[in-house]
Design a protein around this motif. Structure first.
Motif, mmCIF file in Angstrom:
data_model
loop_
_atom_site.group_PDB
_atom_site.id
_atom_site.type_symbol
_atom_site.label_atom_id
_atom_site.label_comp_id
_atom_site.label_asym_id
_atom_site.label_seq_id
_atom_site.Cartn_x
_atom_site.Cartn_y
_atom_site.Cartn_z
ATOM 1 N N MET A 17 -63.755 -28.397 -31.637
ATOM 2 C CA MET A 17 -62.732 -28.124 -32.639
ATOM 3 C C MET A 17 -63.312 -27.363 -33.831
ATOM 4 S SD MET A 17 -60.225 -31.115 -34.061
ATOM 5 C CE MET A 17 -60.030 -32.138 -32.629
ATOM 6 N N GLN A 18 -64.621 -27.490 -34.063
ATOM 7 C CA GLN A 18 -65.199 -26.995 -35.313
ATOM 8 C C GLN A 18 -64.963 -25.497 -35.577
ATOM 9 O OE1 GLN A 18 -66.048 -29.196 -37.670
ATOM 10 N NE2 GLN A 18 -65.317 -30.601 -36.097
ATOM 11 N N PRO A 19 -65.168 -24.611 -34.599
ATOM 12 C CA PRO A 19 -64.928 -23.199 -34.934
ATOM 13 C C PRO A 19 -63.456 -22.907 -35.240
ATOM 14 C CG PRO A 19 -65.844 -23.437 -32.701
ATOM 15 C CD PRO A 19 -65.734 -24.806 -33.275
ATOM 16 N N ARG A 20 -62.577 -23.759 -34.768
ATOM 17 C CA ARG A 20 -61.146 -23.516 -35.017
ATOM 18 C C ARG A 20 -60.782 -23.711 -36.488
ATOM 19 N NH1 ARG A 20 -57.954 -26.944 -30.656
ATOM 20 N NH2 ARG A 20 -56.197 -25.743 -31.436
ATOM 21 N N PHE A 21 -61.606 -24.467 -37.214
ATOM 22 C CA PHE A 21 -61.307 -24.662 -38.638
ATOM 23 C C PHE A 21 -61.498 -23.380 -39.437
ATOM 24 C CE2 PHE A 21 -61.982 -29.141 -37.482
ATOM 25 C CZ PHE A 21 -60.864 -29.700 -38.072
ATOM 26 N N GLU A 22 -62.239 -22.437 -38.863
ATOM 27 C CA GLU A 22 -62.460 -21.173 -39.568
ATOM 28 C C GLU A 22 -61.216 -20.292 -39.515
ATOM 29 O OE1 GLU A 22 -65.837 -20.311 -40.485
ATOM 30 O OE2 GLU A 22 -66.765 -22.108 -39.633
ATOM 31 N N GLN A 23 -60.309 -20.604 -38.603
ATOM 32 C CA GLN A 23 -59.184 -19.714 -38.365
ATOM 33 C C GLN A 23 -57.936 -20.234 -39.063
ATOM 34 O OE1 GLN A 23 -59.295 -19.569 -34.100
ATOM 35 N NE2 GLN A 23 -61.056 -18.202 -34.196
ATOM 36 N N TYR A 61 -61.421 -33.095 -38.453
ATOM 37 C CA TYR A 61 -61.435 -32.777 -39.885
ATOM 38 C C TYR A 61 -62.500 -33.600 -40.618
ATOM 39 C CZ TYR A 61 -60.475 -33.377 -44.761
ATOM 40 O OH TYR A 61 -60.657 -33.509 -46.104
ATOM 41 N N ASP A 62 -62.567 -34.879 -40.320
ATOM 42 C CA ASP A 62 -63.601 -35.721 -40.956
ATOM 43 C C ASP A 62 -65.000 -35.163 -40.682
ATOM 44 O OD1 ASP A 62 -61.760 -37.451 -42.042
ATOM 45 O OD2 ASP A 62 -61.932 -38.950 -40.443
ATOM 46 N N PHE A 63 -65.150 -34.638 -39.474
ATOM 47 C CA PHE A 63 -66.436 -34.042 -39.094
ATOM 48 C C PHE A 63 -66.703 -32.789 -39.931
ATOM 49 C CE2 PHE A 63 -69.598 -32.243 -36.163
ATOM 50 C CZ PHE A 63 -70.303 -33.384 -35.809
ATOM 51 N N LEU A 64 -65.656 -31.992 -40.111
ATOM 52 C CA LEU A 64 -65.771 -30.796 -40.950
ATOM 53 C C LEU A 64 -66.174 -31.203 -42.369
ATOM 54 C CD1 LEU A 64 -65.134 -27.662 -41.290
ATOM 55 C CD2 LEU A 64 -62.947 -28.438 -42.243
ATOM 56 N N ALA A 65 -65.567 -32.286 -42.860
ATOM 57 C CA ALA A 65 -65.865 -32.747 -44.219
ATOM 58 C C ALA A 65 -67.348 -33.109 -44.355
ATOM 59 C CB ALA A 65 -64.983 -33.941 -44.571
ATOM 60 N N LEU A 66 -67.871 -33.697 -43.302
ATOM 61 C CA LEU A 66 -69.292 -34.044 -43.300
ATOM 62 C C LEU A 66 -70.155 -32.776 -43.317
ATOM 63 C CD1 LEU A 66 -70.452 -36.889 -43.130
ATOM 64 C CD2 LEU A 66 -70.540 -36.658 -40.652
ATOM 65 N N ARG A 67 -69.724 -31.786 -42.571
ATOM 66 C CA ARG A 67 -70.468 -30.517 -42.545
ATOM 67 C C ARG A 67 -70.437 -29.864 -43.921
ATOM 68 N NH1 ARG A 67 -67.678 -26.950 -38.550
ATOM 69 N NH2 ARG A 67 -69.515 -25.601 -38.688
ATOM 70 N N ALA A 68 -69.274 -29.949 -44.576
ATOM 71 C CA ALA A 68 -69.160 -29.362 -45.911
ATOM 72 C C ALA A 68 -70.035 -30.129 -46.895
ATOM 73 C CB ALA A 68 -67.708 -29.356 -46.361
ATOM 74 N N ALA A 69 -69.983 -31.455 -46.814
ATOM 75 C CA ALA A 69 -70.756 -32.273 -47.752
ATOM 76 C C ALA A 69 -72.258 -32.041 -47.596
ATOM 77 C CB ALA A 69 -70.431 -33.750 -47.550
ATOM 78 N N GLY A 86 -73.517 -29.202 -46.856
ATOM 79 C CA GLY A 86 -73.819 -27.826 -47.239
ATOM 80 C C GLY A 86 -73.849 -26.846 -46.084
ATOM 81 N N GLU A 87 -73.396 -27.294 -44.910
ATOM 82 C CA GLU A 87 -73.446 -26.403 -43.751
ATOM 83 C C GLU A 87 -72.296 -25.388 -43.765
ATOM 84 O OE1 GLU A 87 -72.862 -28.323 -39.901
ATOM 85 O OE2 GLU A 87 -72.258 -26.342 -39.203
ATOM 86 N N VAL A 88 -71.120 -25.807 -44.216
ATOM 87 C CA VAL A 88 -69.996 -24.865 -44.351
ATOM 88 C C VAL A 88 -69.513 -24.917 -45.804
ATOM 89 C CG1 VAL A 88 -69.233 -24.978 -41.943
ATOM 90 C CG2 VAL A 88 -68.298 -26.597 -43.593
ATOM 91 N N PRO A 89 -68.821 -23.851 -46.275
ATOM 92 C CA PRO A 89 -68.387 -23.837 -47.679
ATOM 93 C C PRO A 89 -67.447 -25.003 -47.999
ATOM 94 C CG PRO A 89 -68.002 -21.706 -46.615
ATOM 95 C CD PRO A 89 -68.437 -22.644 -45.543
ATOM 96 N N ALA A 90 -67.627 -25.584 -49.174
ATOM 97 C CA ALA A 90 -66.770 -26.685 -49.614
ATOM 98 C C ALA A 90 -65.314 -26.214 -49.650
ATOM 99 C CB ALA A 90 -67.203 -27.166 -50.990
ATOM 100 N N GLU A 91 -65.136 -24.934 -49.909
ATOM 101 C CA GLU A 91 -63.783 -24.365 -50.010
ATOM 102 C C GLU A 91 -63.017 -24.545 -48.698
ATOM 103 O OE1 GLU A 91 -61.078 -21.402 -48.762
ATOM 104 O OE2 GLU A 91 -63.226 -21.098 -48.296
ATOM 105 N N LEU A 92 -63.716 -24.428 -47.587
ATOM 106 C CA LEU A 92 -63.061 -24.553 -46.283
ATOM 107 C C LEU A 92 -62.502 -25.976 -46.090
ATOM 108 C CD1 LEU A 92 -62.464 -23.095 -43.568
ATOM 109 C CD2 LEU A 92 -64.612 -24.052 -42.712
ATOM 110 N N GLU A 93 -63.308 -26.938 -46.435
ATOM 111 C CA GLU A 93 -62.868 -28.336 -46.302
ATOM 112 C C GLU A 93 -61.715 -28.600 -47.263
ATOM 113 O OE1 GLU A 93 -62.319 -32.278 -47.536
ATOM 114 O OE2 GLU A 93 -63.495 -30.947 -48.804
#
Ligand code: ATP
Ligand code: MG
Length: 440
Positions: free
Chosen positions: A354-360, A379-387, A389-396
């Motif tokens: 699911m993770q690359p789909r959050f970019e779209q 989404y919770d996983f994305l939040a962890l990635r943002a926290a 520093g792996e993906v921009p906080a803006e995305l989360e």
């Protein structure tokens, strides 16, 4: 055997056994669950020895709520089964009886002996089968740690202590029964149990129990992966996963469990990600909220997936097939050591894919992702990635707002398509793609 018989006939105390009255340990029979008390009562009424044993006694003496109650008795499984209306013989390695009373299940085991002469072992000394019945003394001796070998008799409110377990409990010390090296060879899982119980109870591991672990750590790799998985799951869901994992690493035990953990923890992003995931899990467990093992394993292995994903992309694969290949590779390698059950791996794949789909965030895609079955976990996983520093906080933040917004706001939020390349996919294909894999 004859000595024991004589001792019993003349009422002489067995050497090593201490009977500790309630005035010394303070544990009242009311603390024992109604079902476990009933089981002990019925067995005693039929002339059997029957005591609460193991983790429950230990936890109650420490003022903790036991997970479950185990009873040990001199009655054989068939006999136990016959004495209760709802009783089921279970277990392959050892036969136990599950007695169900008022919705509670009590695990009743017959005293077992450990006979080093007859026991079946593998070439490293690991015990394969040891289903020999024995006395209470022998049953105490085959247990792992002194604090786990305490018996409690609800009828008299005495603690029966064969290995000075109560003294260790008061010193908050985990000490293995017998010769540590022999006990680890017999069952390497005991090393993991030492780490888990020390973490859970806030105990220190006695130096003689602890020192050999480093040397014997590699034996963990001989344990069947399914059993390792059960033990690892207990450790991760103990509410002390962070502390336990740190100690596993210190003792070199993680190599047989999560082989690349060292590598991951050596990268700042990887370490931050795993640390956050474990801290979050511990907090959830401690506040009584549910935890998803799939989510947790997905987090523990994510940076391994990321590395493999990048490697496949560098080799010229497109992002989505590259991710799928990476996922397959990591899961296969992992399951050779620690067999993660299929019901979890299915969900792990979903979370990762699911993770690359959050970019779209243009067109219908964010709506479709929102409707995906395990969106919230993704989404919770994305939040962890943002926290981490792996993906921009803006995305989360965008996804957080998008979830909470009404439909009009959501439509307005969508990000304009960068290069409006004509999408000529037919509807049917698109649907199928949504159901199985992320849209490229
Ligand atoms: P928990 O609080 O996690 O349930 P526990 O000590 O009760 O901890 P169980 O797996 O429920 O752990 O085991 C019950 C008892 O069986 C232990 O207290 C111990 O006496 C004994 N035991 C469990 N595993 C082993 C082992 N590998 N070797 C020897 N004894 C064991
Ligand atoms: Mg238990």
């Amino acid at each position: 055997m004859i000595r024991r018989l004589l001792r019993r006939m003349f009422g002489i105390e067995e050497p090593g056994l201490r009977r500790i009255p309630r005035s010394e340990h303070g544990l009242a029979r009311e603390a024992i669950s109604p079902a476990a008390r009933k089981v002990c009562e019925v067995l005693a009424a039929h002339g059997h020895a029957a005591h609460v044993v193991g983790g429950a006694v230990r936890d109650l003496l420490l003022g903790l709520a036991p997970k479950d109650f185990d009873v040990a008795t001199d009655a054989r499984p068939e006999r136990v089964k016959a004495l209760f209306r709802r009783a089921y013989i279970v277990g392959r390695r050892f036969r136990l009886v599950h007695v169900v009373i008022g919705g509670e299940t009590v695990e009743v085991s017959t005293f077992r002996a450990f006979d080093p002469e007859t026991v079946e072992r593998d070439e490293h000394g690991r015990v394969l089968r040891d289903n020999v019945y024995g006395t209470q003394e022998e049953d105490a001796r085959r247990r792992d740690f002194t604090v786990n070998a305490l018996f409690y008799d609800p009828a008299t409110e005495t603690v029966l202590d064969w290995h000075e377990g109560l003294a260790d409990l008061r010193k908050r010390r985990l000490r293995i029964i017998g010769d540590p090296e022999t006990r680890y060879r017999e069952d390497p899982v005991r090393m993991l149990r030492a780490v888990r119980l020390a973490g859970k109870l806030g105990f220190t591991i006695d130096p003689q129990t602890r020192t050999p672990i480093r040397r014997f750590a590699a034996l963990v790799e001989r344990v069947p992966p399914a059993r390792l998985f059960d033990e690892m799951l207990k450790l991760l869901l103990s509410g002390h996963a962070s502390a336990c994992l740190r100690q596993l690493r210190d003792e070199g035990l993680h190599r047989g469990l999560l082989p690349l953990l060292d590598v991951i923890l050596d990268q700042p992003l990887g370490e931050r990600f795993v640390t956050l995931a474990l801290a979050q899990t511990d907090e959830r467990v401690r506040s009584g909220r549910p935890v998803s093992p799939a989510f947790l394993f997905a987090a523990l292995l994510w940076h391994q997936v990321l590395a493999a994903w990048r490697a496949h992309e560098r080799a010229g694969e497109r992002p989505v097939p590259a991710l799928a290949a990476a996922i397959g590779q990591v899961l296969q390698a992992q399951c050779e050591k620690l067999a993660i059950q299929r019901r979890y791996t299915t969900l792990m794949r979903e979370i990762w894919a699911m993770q690359p789909r959050f970019e779209q965030r243009s067109g219908q895609r964010p709506f479709r992702l929102l409707a995906a079955p395990h969106f919230r976990m993704g989404y919770d996983f994305l939040a962890l990635r943002a926290a981490s520093g792996e993906v921009p906080a803006e995305l989360e933040a965008w996804w957080r707002t998008f979830q909470a917004a009404d439909d009009d706001t959501r439509r307005a939020m969508r990000v304009a398509e960068a290069a409006p390349a004509p999408r000529r996919r037919r509807r049917r294909r698109r649907k199928a793609a949504v159901a199985t894999a992320p849209t490229p």
